[in-house]
Design a protein around this motif. Sequence first.
Motif, PDB file in Angstrom:
ATOM      1  N   ASP A  63       0.880  -1.249  -0.006  1.00 43.16           N
ATOM      2  CA  ASP A  63      -0.031   0.089   0.092  1.00 43.16           C
ATOM      3  C   ASP A  63       0.788   1.087   0.095  1.00 43.16           C
ATOM      4  OD1 ASP A  63      -2.054   2.011   0.924  1.00 43.16           O
ATOM      5  OD2 ASP A  63      -3.245   0.237   1.253  1.00 43.16           O
ATOM      6  N   ALA A  64       0.589   2.186   0.583  1.00 42.08           N
ATOM      7  CA  ALA A  64       1.472   3.461   0.575  1.00 42.08           C
ATOM      8  C   ALA A  64       2.620   3.180   1.489  1.00 42.08           C
ATOM      9  CB  ALA A  64       0.464   4.565   1.311  1.00 42.08           C
ATOM     10  N   TRP A  65       3.540   3.783   0.883  1.00 46.97           N
ATOM     11  CA  TRP A  65       4.964   3.594   1.641  1.00 46.97           C
ATOM     12  C   TRP A  65       5.847   5.094   1.405  1.00 46.97           C
ATOM     13  CZ3 TRP A  65       9.456   2.826  -1.766  1.00 46.97           C
ATOM     14  CH2 TRP A  65       8.982   2.595  -3.144  1.00 46.97           C
ATOM     15  N   ALA A  66       6.745   5.246   2.314  1.00 49.25           N
ATOM     16  CA  ALA A  66       7.793   6.420   1.993  1.00 49.25           C
ATOM     17  C   ALA A  66       9.199   6.054   2.517  1.00 49.25           C
ATOM     18  CB  ALA A  66       7.093   7.640   2.737  1.00 49.25           C
ATOM     19  N   VAL A  67      10.130   6.424   1.569  1.00 53.98           N
ATOM     20  CA  VAL A  67      11.596   6.438   2.252  1.00 53.98           C
ATOM     21  C   VAL A  67      12.104   7.861   2.594  1.00 53.98           C
ATOM     22  CG1 VAL A  67      13.824   5.669   1.569  1.00 53.98           C
ATOM     23  CG2 VAL A  67      12.007   4.561   0.466  1.00 53.98           C
ATOM     24  N   MET A  68      12.398   7.975   3.948  1.00 50.65           N
ATOM     25  CA  MET A  68      12.743   9.056   4.249  1.00 50.65           C
ATOM     26  C   MET A  68      14.065   9.054   4.441  1.00 50.65           C
ATOM     27  SD  MET A  68       9.356   9.279   5.814  1.00 50.65           S
ATOM     28  CE  MET A  68       9.313   7.576   5.843  1.00 50.65           C
ATOM     29  N   PRO A  69      15.210  10.024   4.780  1.00 48.67           N
ATOM     30  CA  PRO A  69      16.563   9.952   5.116  1.00 48.67           C
ATOM     31  C   PRO A  69      16.950   8.879   6.130  1.00 48.67           C
ATOM     32  CG  PRO A  69      15.963  12.265   4.731  1.00 48.67           C
ATOM     33  CD  PRO A  69      14.625  11.603   4.942  1.00 48.67           C
ATOM     34  N   ALA A  74       5.578   2.380   5.791  1.00 47.82           N
ATOM     35  CA  ALA A  74       4.684   1.826   4.936  1.00 47.82           C
ATOM     36  C   ALA A  74       3.329   0.954   5.553  1.00 47.82           C
ATOM     37  CB  ALA A  74       5.605   0.400   4.220  1.00 47.82           C
ATOM     38  N   VAL A  75       2.510   0.858   4.606  1.00 56.38           N
ATOM     39  CA  VAL A  75       1.184   0.114   4.767  1.00 56.38           C
ATOM     40  C   VAL A  75       1.469  -1.191   4.205  1.00 56.38           C
ATOM     41  CG1 VAL A  75      -1.296  -0.071   4.742  1.00 56.38           C
ATOM     42  CG2 VAL A  75      -0.160   2.140   5.572  1.00 56.38           C
ATOM     43  N   ILE A  76       1.475  -2.384   4.856  1.00 60.28           N
ATOM     44  CA  ILE A  76       1.479  -3.541   3.952  1.00 60.28           C
ATOM     45  C   ILE A  76       0.248  -4.408   4.282  1.00 60.28           C
ATOM     46  CG2 ILE A  76       3.060  -4.730   5.968  1.00 60.28           C
ATOM     47  CD1 ILE A  76       4.292  -6.203   3.629  1.00 60.28           C
ATOM     48  N   TRP A  77      -0.389  -5.398   3.354  1.00 57.84           N
ATOM     49  CA  TRP A  77      -1.733  -6.162   3.756  1.00 57.84           C
ATOM     50  C   TRP A  77      -0.899  -7.741   3.705  1.00 57.84           C
ATOM     51  CZ3 TRP A  77      -6.593  -4.649   4.392  1.00 57.84           C
ATOM     52  CH2 TRP A  77      -6.824  -3.193   4.235  1.00 57.84           C
ATOM     53  N   LEU A  78      -1.173  -8.285   4.760  1.00 58.96           N
ATOM     54  CA  LEU A  78      -1.207  -9.728   4.726  1.00 58.96           C
ATOM     55  C   LEU A  78      -2.610 -10.139   4.327  1.00 58.96           C
ATOM     56  CD1 LEU A  78       1.054 -10.198   7.756  1.00 58.96           C
ATOM     57  CD2 LEU A  78       1.748  -9.747   5.287  1.00 58.96           C
ATOM     58  N   ASN A  79      -2.768 -10.844   3.135  1.00 58.23           N
ATOM     59  CA  ASN A  79      -3.870 -11.536   2.688  1.00 58.23           C
ATOM     60  C   ASN A  79      -3.746 -13.076   2.703  1.00 58.23           C
ATOM     61  OD1 ASN A  79      -4.858  -9.142   1.658  1.00 58.23           O
ATOM     62  ND2 ASN A  79      -3.542  -9.068   0.177  1.00 58.23           N
ATOM     63  N   ASN A 139      -5.909   7.475   8.147  1.00 56.55           N
ATOM     64  CA  ASN A 139      -5.053   8.498   8.886  1.00 56.55           C
ATOM     65  C   ASN A 139      -3.788   7.752   8.603  1.00 56.55           C
ATOM     66  OD1 ASN A 139      -7.049   9.967   9.908  1.00 56.55           O
ATOM     67  ND2 ASN A 139      -7.237   8.881  11.853  1.00 56.55           N
ATOM     68  N   VAL A 140      -3.357   6.762   8.602  1.00 51.49           N
ATOM     69  CA  VAL A 140      -1.921   6.232   8.407  1.00 51.49           C
ATOM     70  C   VAL A 140      -1.491   6.310   6.937  1.00 51.49           C
ATOM     71  CG1 VAL A 140      -0.420   4.256   8.184  1.00 51.49           C
ATOM     72  CG2 VAL A 140      -2.084   4.512  10.175  1.00 51.49           C
ATOM     73  N   ARG A 141      -2.347   6.485   5.931  1.00 52.85           N
ATOM     74  CA  ARG A 141      -2.022   6.829   4.565  1.00 52.85           C
ATOM     75  C   ARG A 141      -1.739   8.129   4.558  1.00 52.85           C
ATOM     76  NH1 ARG A 141      -6.591   3.250   1.547  1.00 52.85           N
ATOM     77  NH2 ARG A 141      -5.654   1.345   1.242  1.00 52.85           N
ATOM     78  N   ARG A 142      -2.595   9.036   4.998  1.00 47.53           N
ATOM     79  CA  ARG A 142      -2.194  10.691   5.289  1.00 47.53           C
ATOM     80  C   ARG A 142      -0.913  10.812   5.890  1.00 47.53           C
ATOM     81  NH1 ARG A 142      -6.955  12.264   7.794  1.00 47.53           N
ATOM     82  NH2 ARG A 142      -8.007  12.031   5.601  1.00 47.53           N
ATOM     83  N   TYR A 143      -0.783  10.186   7.000  1.00 44.13           N
ATOM     84  CA  TYR A 143       0.416  10.295   7.496  1.00 44.13           C
ATOM     85  C   TYR A 143       1.884   9.959   6.828  1.00 44.13           C
ATOM     86  CZ  TYR A 143       4.196   9.520  11.100  1.00 44.13           C
ATOM     87  OH  TYR A 143       5.468   9.375  11.864  1.00 44.13           O
ATOM     88  N   ILE A 144       1.547   9.042   6.139  1.00 43.21           N
ATOM     89  CA  ILE A 144       2.841   8.620   5.241  1.00 43.21           C
ATOM     90  C   ILE A 144       2.992   9.495   4.082  1.00 43.21           C
ATOM     91  CG2 ILE A 144       3.592   6.887   3.530  1.00 43.21           C
ATOM     92  CD1 ILE A 144       2.386   4.868   5.350  1.00 43.21           C
ATOM     93  N   SER A 150      10.524  13.249   2.376  1.00 42.32           N
ATOM     94  CA  SER A 150      10.315  11.923   1.977  1.00 42.32           C
ATOM     95  C   SER A 150      10.045  11.499   0.576  1.00 42.32           C
ATOM     96  CB  SER A 150       9.192  11.370   2.796  1.00 42.32           C
ATOM     97  OG  SER A 150       7.841  11.761   2.243  1.00 42.32           O
ATOM     98  N   HIS A 151      10.177  10.583   0.090  1.00 38.44           N
ATOM     99  CA  HIS A 151      10.002   9.845  -1.321  1.00 38.44           C
ATOM    100  C   HIS A 151       8.702   8.892  -1.126  1.00 38.44           C
ATOM    101  CE1 HIS A 151      13.700  11.513  -2.556  1.00 38.44           C
ATOM    102  NE2 HIS A 151      14.115  11.363  -1.432  1.00 38.44           N
ATOM    103  N   ILE A 152       7.572   9.525  -1.285  1.00 37.70           N
ATOM    104  CA  ILE A 152       6.295   9.016  -1.133  1.00 37.70           C
ATOM    105  C   ILE A 152       5.932   8.094  -2.438  1.00 37.70           C
ATOM    106  CG2 ILE A 152       3.824   9.253  -0.558  1.00 37.70           C
ATOM    107  CD1 ILE A 152       5.863  10.304   1.314  1.00 37.70           C
ATOM    108  N   ASN A 153       5.569   6.967  -2.211  1.00 38.20           N
ATOM    109  CA  ASN A 153       4.988   5.919  -3.142  1.00 38.20           C
ATOM    110  C   ASN A 153       3.746   5.398  -2.833  1.00 38.20           C
ATOM    111  OD1 ASN A 153       7.531   5.537  -5.027  1.00 38.20           O
ATOM    112  ND2 ASN A 153       8.426   5.601  -2.825  1.00 38.20           N
ATOM    113  N   SER A 154       3.027   5.007  -3.663  1.00 34.60           N
ATOM    114  CA  SER A 154       1.650   4.049  -3.397  1.00 34.60           C
ATOM    115  C   SER A 154       1.325   3.304  -4.455  1.00 34.60           C
ATOM    116  CB  SER A 154       0.525   5.181  -3.121  1.00 34.60           C
ATOM    117  OG  SER A 154      -0.495   4.519  -3.068  1.00 34.60           O
ATOM    118  N   VAL A 155       1.123   2.108  -3.937  1.00 36.23           N
ATOM    119  CA  VAL A 155       0.945   0.978  -5.350  1.00 36.23           C
ATOM    120  C   VAL A 155      -0.474   0.985  -5.629  1.00 36.23           C
ATOM    121  CG1 VAL A 155       1.064  -1.562  -5.411  1.00 36.23           C
ATOM    122  CG2 VAL A 155       2.937  -0.274  -4.339  1.00 36.23           C
TER     123      VAL A 155
END
Length: 155
Positions: A63-69, A74-79, A139-144, A150-155
């Motif tokens: 899900d959403a993730w970000a690399v900061m210095p 990240a948000v990750i789903w375990l299905n 809220n977590v996605r917004r926070y990220i 940061s370098h924000i990414n979303s899948v």
Amino acid sequence: MTHIPSTSNRPRQPGYEYICAEAYYVAIDTHQHLPLFEDVQLRMIVERAWRALPDRFPAVRLDAWAVMPSHFRAVIWLNEPSTPMAFKPSIGTVVGSFKAFAAVQWAAWLRDVAPERPAEVWQHGFYEQFIRDAHQLTNVRRYIGTIPDSHINSV
């Protein structure tokens, strides 16, 4: 905006089965909280390692993730696995695999290009928080998505 602390080695919730089809917020710090991800090559290695997780663990969805210095969020789903005999990874297995893969790739790159540089990438452990509902996920996605530098990414 909800503040999500970045503490490591948080105790697990007693009696909770961490192998389930749910979303988790994950925070991983760099070794000694150094701004290692300012190095473009290391940041690219970390991003590739993260994107490769669903190939290694088919039950994982990013899900959403970000690399900061100095850290990764990240948000990750375990299905549930698509087949009954498929491997069901825990959040610890997935994050440990990610950290190991990125560290090995970084060490290999350093051996070839800059052997004088230290190879440590990660702080021990990581922080995870089970995301309980859609409101918390938002809220977590917004926070990220609003973390400065940061370098924000979303899948």
